[in-house]
Scaffold this motif. Structure first.
Motif, PDB file in Angstrom:
ATOM      1  N   THR A 167       0.818  -1.216   0.000  1.00 11.46           N
ATOM      2  CA  THR A 167       0.000   0.000   0.000  1.00 11.46           C
ATOM      3  C   THR A 167       0.853   1.269   0.000  1.00 11.46           C
ATOM      4  OG1 THR A 167      -0.117   0.176   2.429  1.00 11.46           O
ATOM      5  CG2 THR A 167      -1.756  -1.227   1.341  1.00 11.46           C
ATOM      6  N   ALA A 168       2.174   1.115  -0.188  1.00 13.79           N
ATOM      7  CA  ALA A 168       3.127   2.230  -0.162  1.00 13.79           C
ATOM      8  C   ALA A 168       3.336   2.751   1.253  1.00 13.79           C
ATOM      9  CB  ALA A 168       2.699   3.373  -1.079  1.00 13.79           C
ATOM     10  N   GLY A 169       3.056   1.908   2.243  1.00 11.65           N
ATOM     11  CA  GLY A 169       3.322   2.260   3.632  1.00 11.65           C
ATOM     12  C   GLY A 169       4.497   1.459   4.164  1.00 11.65           C
ATOM     13  N   ILE A 170       4.690   1.504   5.461  1.00  9.30           N
ATOM     14  CA  ILE A 170       5.718   0.695   6.101  1.00  9.30           C
ATOM     15  C   ILE A 170       5.315   0.513   7.562  1.00  9.30           C
ATOM     16  CG2 ILE A 170       7.198   2.581   6.886  1.00  9.30           C
ATOM     17  CD1 ILE A 170       9.596   0.813   5.923  1.00  9.30           C
ATOM     18  N   ASP A 171       5.639  -0.635   8.108  1.00  7.67           N
ATOM     19  CA  ASP A 171       5.268  -0.940   9.486  1.00  7.67           C
ATOM     20  C   ASP A 171       6.532  -1.247  10.285  1.00  7.67           C
ATOM     21  OD1 ASP A 171       4.227  -1.733  11.874  1.00  7.67           O
ATOM     22  OD2 ASP A 171       2.752  -3.121  11.038  1.00  7.67           O
ATOM     23  N   LEU A 172       6.956  -0.276  11.072  1.00 13.34           N
ATOM     24  CA  LEU A 172       8.149  -0.448  11.892  1.00 13.34           C
ATOM     25  C   LEU A 172       7.824  -1.008  13.273  1.00 13.34           C
ATOM     26  CD1 LEU A 172      10.163   2.785  11.008  1.00 13.34           C
ATOM     27  CD2 LEU A 172      10.268   0.516   9.969  1.00 13.34           C
ATOM     28  N   ILE A 220       5.348   5.694   8.956  1.00 14.73           N
ATOM     29  CA  ILE A 220       6.637   5.509   9.621  1.00 14.73           C
ATOM     30  C   ILE A 220       6.608   6.128  11.018  1.00 14.73           C
ATOM     31  CG2 ILE A 220       7.655   7.606   8.617  1.00 14.73           C
ATOM     32  CD1 ILE A 220      10.302   6.085   8.483  1.00 14.73           C
ATOM     33  N   VAL A 221       5.959   7.286  11.169  1.00 17.70           N
ATOM     34  CA  VAL A 221       5.864   7.937  12.476  1.00 17.70           C
ATOM     35  C   VAL A 221       4.929   7.149  13.385  1.00 17.70           C
ATOM     36  CG1 VAL A 221       5.174  10.035  13.690  1.00 17.70           C
ATOM     37  CG2 VAL A 221       6.337  10.197  11.479  1.00 17.70           C
ATOM     38  N   THR A 222       3.796   6.748  12.829  1.00 17.19           N
ATOM     39  CA  THR A 222       2.799   6.012  13.604  1.00 17.19           C
ATOM     40  C   THR A 222       3.365   4.720  14.164  1.00 17.19           C
ATOM     41  OG1 THR A 222       0.969   6.912  12.294  1.00 17.19           O
ATOM     42  CG2 THR A 222       0.562   4.856  13.486  1.00 17.19           C
ATOM     43  N   THR A 223       4.007   3.939  13.305  1.00 15.25           N
ATOM     44  CA  THR A 223       4.454   2.613  13.735  1.00 15.25           C
ATOM     45  C   THR A 223       5.688   2.658  14.627  1.00 15.25           C
ATOM     46  OG1 THR A 223       5.611   2.360  11.600  1.00 15.25           O
ATOM     47  CG2 THR A 223       3.393   1.433  11.782  1.00 15.25           C
ATOM     48  N   ILE A 224       6.483   3.719  14.517  1.00 16.15           N
ATOM     49  CA  ILE A 224       7.575   3.892  15.489  1.00 16.15           C
ATOM     50  C   ILE A 224       6.979   4.102  16.886  1.00 16.15           C
ATOM     51  CG2 ILE A 224       9.370   5.471  16.286  1.00 16.15           C
ATOM     52  CD1 ILE A 224      10.229   5.840  13.408  1.00 16.15           C
ATOM     53  N   GLY A 257      -3.602   0.776  11.861  1.00 16.98           N
ATOM     54  CA  GLY A 257      -4.420   1.188  10.734  1.00 16.98           C
ATOM     55  C   GLY A 257      -5.315   2.365  11.072  1.00 16.98           C
ATOM     56  N   ALA A 258      -5.925   2.338  12.263  1.00 13.82           N
ATOM     57  CA  ALA A 258      -6.831   3.419  12.653  1.00 13.82           C
ATOM     58  C   ALA A 258      -6.088   4.750  12.780  1.00 13.82           C
ATOM     59  CB  ALA A 258      -7.510   3.058  13.976  1.00 13.82           C
ATOM     60  N   ILE A 259      -4.882   4.712  13.354  1.00 19.50           N
ATOM     61  CA  ILE A 259      -4.115   5.951  13.519  1.00 19.50           C
ATOM     62  C   ILE A 259      -3.678   6.500  12.162  1.00 19.50           C
ATOM     63  CG2 ILE A 259      -2.007   6.959  14.463  1.00 19.50           C
ATOM     64  CD1 ILE A 259      -2.220   5.002  16.776  1.00 19.50           C
ATOM     65  N   VAL A 260      -3.216   5.610  11.276  1.00 19.74           N
ATOM     66  CA  VAL A 260      -2.778   6.052   9.948  1.00 19.74           C
ATOM     67  C   VAL A 260      -3.949   6.650   9.165  1.00 19.74           C
ATOM     68  CG1 VAL A 260      -1.945   5.240   7.706  1.00 19.74           C
ATOM     69  CG2 VAL A 260      -0.827   4.473   9.800  1.00 19.74           C
ATOM     70  N   ILE A 261      -5.120   6.007   9.258  1.00 12.23           N
ATOM     71  CA  ILE A 261      -6.264   6.438   8.458  1.00 12.23           C
ATOM     72  C   ILE A 261      -6.942   7.660   9.051  1.00 12.23           C
ATOM     73  CG2 ILE A 261      -8.555   5.776   7.634  1.00 12.23           C
ATOM     74  CD1 ILE A 261      -7.471   2.855   7.588  1.00 12.23           C
ATOM     75  N   PHE A 262      -7.349   7.549  10.314  1.00 10.44           N
ATOM     76  CA  PHE A 262      -8.143   8.618  10.916  1.00 10.44           C
ATOM     77  C   PHE A 262      -7.269   9.712  11.543  1.00 10.44           C
ATOM     78  CE2 PHE A 262     -10.744   4.704  11.201  1.00 10.44           C
ATOM     79  CZ  PHE A 262     -11.735   5.086  10.318  1.00 10.44           C
ATOM     80  N   GLY A 263      -6.089   9.341  12.023  1.00  7.81           N
ATOM     81  CA  GLY A 263      -5.176  10.345  12.547  1.00  7.81           C
ATOM     82  C   GLY A 263      -4.393  11.046  11.454  1.00  7.81           C
ATOM     83  N   ARG A 264      -4.378  10.450  10.256  1.00  9.16           N
ATOM     84  CA  ARG A 264      -3.695  11.011   9.090  1.00  9.16           C
ATOM     85  C   ARG A 264      -2.218  11.277   9.364  1.00  9.16           C
ATOM     86  NH1 ARG A 264      -8.208  15.236   6.529  1.00  9.16           N
ATOM     87  NH2 ARG A 264      -9.872  13.671   6.327  1.00  9.16           N
ATOM     88  N   LEU A 265      -1.618  10.366  10.101  1.00 13.99           N
ATOM     89  CA  LEU A 265      -0.186  10.452  10.356  1.00 13.99           C
ATOM     90  C   LEU A 265       0.563   9.568   9.383  1.00 13.99           C
ATOM     91  CD1 LEU A 265      -0.100  10.307  14.267  1.00 13.99           C
ATOM     92  CD2 LEU A 265       0.025  12.326  12.805  1.00 13.99           C
TER      93      LEU A 265
END
Length: 326
Positions: A64-69, A123-127, A112-120
């Motif tokens: 999805t062009a994301g990354i999960d750290l 890379i920042v979210t998963t760190i 997923g919820a933070i990336v989608i609804f928090g619009r962060l």
């Protein structure tokens, strides 16, 4: 373009990963002190599936062009959870396994919820969430300990029919039950569309939010299966920070070796699996050839850097983004 040529082009990364793994494992098997045998294959399989599950998790998000750290920390957290609840009678053990998988799902859903609804940014979210997951793991297991149902652990790390590693069977079932239906579903196809061009996908009515949420949630589930197997192998739980970070970094190398583009939109979890098995075999080769342990981290770091750089090589000849996904 003929169908077989199109299929070959689409699967080029996966086929390359399979070839690399086959060559490296053949070198490893022929030079192993004990020789090629069922015990050697079982040991290699049990070590390889841990990274394979984490690499599968990473692949779903990278598409999805994301990354999960945070995948390594999800593995660490679920290892600690499993060492506390996957015990007792058969019914209690079954409920414990469900609890571990639910923990992984919850971790992925939170990402997923933070990336989608928090619009962060992912890379920042998963760190941040990775640090949270490690903190919970450390709270549960400030010191290594716990236990696991030995009957289940022996079955999952043993052999079927006397020669087939059970861990590989579970890995294959995960591909059939999770990856295959997902990749052919609406959200699975949407994940590829998002990775290729998110704006175009949005204008085309692709369910972007649902696709991203499923990708991160399933990533958490797959990482939790890896955490279960880590508990099966070690019979204990440990909040190992270095180990969690290593699995996260190695998963990125594995997905790139497996032909998954870090730009998103290309690759498959199957390629990531063989990329993980190939990367794990590197460590085994260092052991077989008696490579100085002091130099092993450096060598693996170089391999990691080269693996991540592979994804950029193809961009040198690309004049626009559509060509990359054409």
């Amino acid at each position: 373009m003929k169908d077989w040529r199109y299929w070959l082009s689409e699967q080029q990364g996966t086929l390359t990963a399979i070839g690399i793994f086959a060559v490296m494992f053949a070198i490893y098997a022929t030079n192993h002190p004990a020789g090629f045998g069922v015990n050697m294959v079982q040991t290699a399989a049990n070590k390889g599936v841990l990274l394979a599950f984490v690499a599968m998790a990473q692949a779903l998000v990278v598409i999805t062009a994301g990354i999960d750290l945070s995948v390594g920390m999800v593995l660490t957290l679920t290892n600690c959870v499993a060492s506390a609840i996957v015990v007792g009678s058969a019914a209690e053990t079954a409920l414990g396994v469900v609890g571990v998988l639910a923990t992984g799902l919850a971790c992925g859903a939170l990402n997923g919820a933070i990336v989608i609804f928090g619009r962060l940014q992912p890379i920042v979210t998963t760190i941040a969430t990775g640090a949270m997951f490690y903190g919970i793991a450390l709270f549960l297991r400030p010191n290594p300990g716990g236990s696991v149902n030995e009957t289940l652990a022996d079955a999952m790390t043993g052999r079927l029919f006397g020669f087939l590693p059970a861990s590989l069977v579970v890995l294959a079932l995960a591909v059939l039950i999770i990856w295959v239906p997902y990749s052919r579903s609406v959200v699975g196809r949407a994940a590829y569309a998002i990775g290729s061009a998110e704006t175009a996908a949005y204008l085309s009515g692709v369910p972007i939010q649902r696709a991203k949420f499923f990708a991160y949630t399933l990533a958490g589930l797959l990482a939790s299966i890896g955490g279960l197997f880590l508990t099966f192998f070690s019979y204990t739980g440990e909040a190992a920070y270095a180990s969690g970070n290593a699995y996260t970094l190695f998963s990125i190398a594995a997905v790139v070796l497996g032909g998954v583009s870090l730009m998103g939109g290309r690759g498959s979890a199957i390629g990531a699996i063989f990329g993980a098995l190939a990367f794990r075999t590197i460590g085994d080769l260092l052991f077989v050839f008696d490579f100085d342990p002091l130099w092993q981290p450096l060598f693996q770091g170089v391999v990691l850097m080269l693996a991540v750089s592979i994804g950029a090589f193809g961009l040198f000849q690309v004049r626009n983004r559509l060509e990359w996904f054409g």
